[in-house]
Design an enzyme around this catalytic site. Sequence first.
Site, mmCIF file in Angstrom:
data_model
loop_
_atom_site.group_PDB
_atom_site.id
_atom_site.type_symbol
_atom_site.label_atom_id
_atom_site.label_comp_id
_atom_site.label_asym_id
_atom_site.label_seq_id
_atom_site.Cartn_x
_atom_site.Cartn_y
_atom_site.Cartn_z
ATOM 1 N N CYS A 217 0.537 -1.307 -0.164
ATOM 2 C CA CYS A 217 0.144 -0.193 0.072
ATOM 3 C C CYS A 217 0.746 0.818 -0.267
ATOM 4 C CB CYS A 217 -0.745 -0.109 1.220
ATOM 5 S SG CYS A 217 -0.126 -0.673 2.759
ATOM 6 N N HIS B 110 -2.419 5.010 6.493
ATOM 7 C CA HIS B 110 -1.097 5.346 6.990
ATOM 8 C C HIS B 110 -1.051 7.001 6.182
ATOM 9 C CE1 HIS B 110 -0.192 1.569 6.848
ATOM 10 N NE2 HIS B 110 0.036 1.183 6.243
#
Lengths: 351, 351
Positions: A145, A225
Amino acid sequence: MNASSRTRVAVNGYGVIGKRVADAVVRQEDMELAGVSDISADWRSRIVTQKGYRLYGAASEHAEAMQNAGLAVAGTLEDLLGAADVVVDCTPKRVAAKNVDLYRQKGVKFIVQGGEKHAVTGHSFVAEASYKDALGRDSTRVVSCNTTSIVRTLTALKHAGLLRRARGTLLRRATDPWESHLGGIMNTLVPEPEIPSHQGPDAQSVDPALDVVTMAVKVPETLAHLHYWAVQLTRAADKEEILDAFRSSPRIALIRMADGLTAINTVKELMADLGRPHDNLYEVALWADMLKVEGDELFYAYMVDNQAIVIPETIDAIRALAGHVQDPHESIATTNAALGIGLLTEALGGR
Amino acid sequence: MNASSRTRVAVNGYGVIGKRVADAVVRQEDMELAGVSDISADWRSRIVTQKGYRLYGAASEHAEAMQNAGLAVAGTLEDLLGAADVVVDCTPKRVAAKNVDLYRQKGVKFIVQGGEKHAVTGHSFVAEASYKDALGRDSTRVVSCNTTSIVRTLTALKHAGLLRRARGTLLRRATDPWESHLGGIMNTLVPEPEIPSHQGPDAQSVDPALDVVTMAVKVPETLAHLHYWAVQLTRAADKEEILDAFRSSPRIALIRMADGLTAINTVKELMADLGRPHDNLYEVALWADMLKVEGDELFYAYMVDNQAIVIPETIDAIRALAGHVQDPHESIATTNAALGIGLLTEALGGR
């Protein structure tokens, strides 16, 4: 497109990534979901059959346990591979490496996820950077990711001739929401012990020309994140030029503080309001009004949904291996349309 | 030193900073605590009298409330100012600006904290950078915790001739531990809406020559701030040179992941084990083994105890205004010895 020309896709491992890949595959007109393989015989696998997906045990003992739990089992992973053109391995980190021999033996093309090493397939995939190299290959690796977000954003700057070098600080979510009971939320911050963290070199596994260094720290939240970047440009630029570069990527969404998207939870709420499965944010959500250019330096921050960002990449990777769509832009547009990616930009009031 | 030559210090506001300043003042041989002024009549002020500090009400109604609560009250802030050479204003952000007229009228030198604007005193203080400028002044402003850490670390690099420019990402603790009941710990990350965040320009209020840009984000923990830096050096350097530069500051402590200090909570536990009041970390705790030099670029991370880092600076600021110690190094060494700052380095196995 008739059924026989569709790419038959197997999903091995029905966890955070696998369940999203399966749902995304069934939305593609040129693909069909051959089935899902897993080891669990509890609620997680009941959902598989409830959705009408064919369920397979990873090995015969898993198939038996599923049968004993009253689940309709179609066979084992080996049976599933016999009915698939491409298998997407979504098993936990480092497990896929052991499955690769089986995939090769069965003559099935395969995709592994970013937890595996580059060497497992010899190719690392982000659609906007390396689709063409993957065309017709036997295998590829969809990078993690964080790495996906890095390659998307830096590729956009690179294509505009603006990227010299990029230095990023990555705030990593403590744990995935559904695994919160296993621990992870703590009243502390945990720096990754090494600088640079692995994401910079990993981005170079997709594009070796990227001059990128990352530092990372685990923070106590579960949503996503968050990356902060200081980029040295090739020359002085104005803000509109930079935004145009990011706009050129169909998987970067420009969001605004001034539009009420003031933190990562509000962005997730918007995904829920859009009706996306699992509130998935497939895009890099980059704050346009926060972004700052000072001479030949650029500063910005964006959010990465670690559970969702690789899903469209995985769909494109399947298409690249299958080889029937040569043009990356065509595959990306097809995937985006099927996943409703354009609708976010619309909800944001346009690009 | 006899009692009459000691600097008489008043502390106005007995909160997170005020209580630590008061405790630090009583440890200095060349200072005496004239008293503490506050508005609370509850447990917070009972602690003041229990410690043997003279307690004053900020105004007559506060003094009355204290009296009604059975506390021994010595008078009001005005009385306290009459018995002090220097007052340290530790009232909440923006309140100090209103107190300044009173301090001037009473002819008392004063120190405000980093929540106030530079213009309130016209001078901003970090001992290692601006002690000499503050000598004999009527007032100064001890900059915020984040800014203090930035000036300490960048000044160390600057003195070694190594600093060209610095770009930092600041992870800010959500709230102070004792105010956790008011909210603050959330399952999200909240970026500061503006890049650059205010800390970079604030560091320039101490040293206008610093080329520094900061970005900041609020994270859900209460222990400390954490800064990540990418610094452009004036030339290629090796790691030992950089560490030597940081070692030259007596208020930067080099810590090590390999020594078990793997996160900010473990560093706080070490402060408790050292027996420091409130587990104060007065130093910038900078990870030496994580620090990385690549050619003329430097990358590192450090921890900032937002409740404690300005305490030694405040003590030095008092001494600078009083004017009896000309040499910054002498004041810093005196303060450090009184607060046990050298003992941390010893506990870490030396520099």
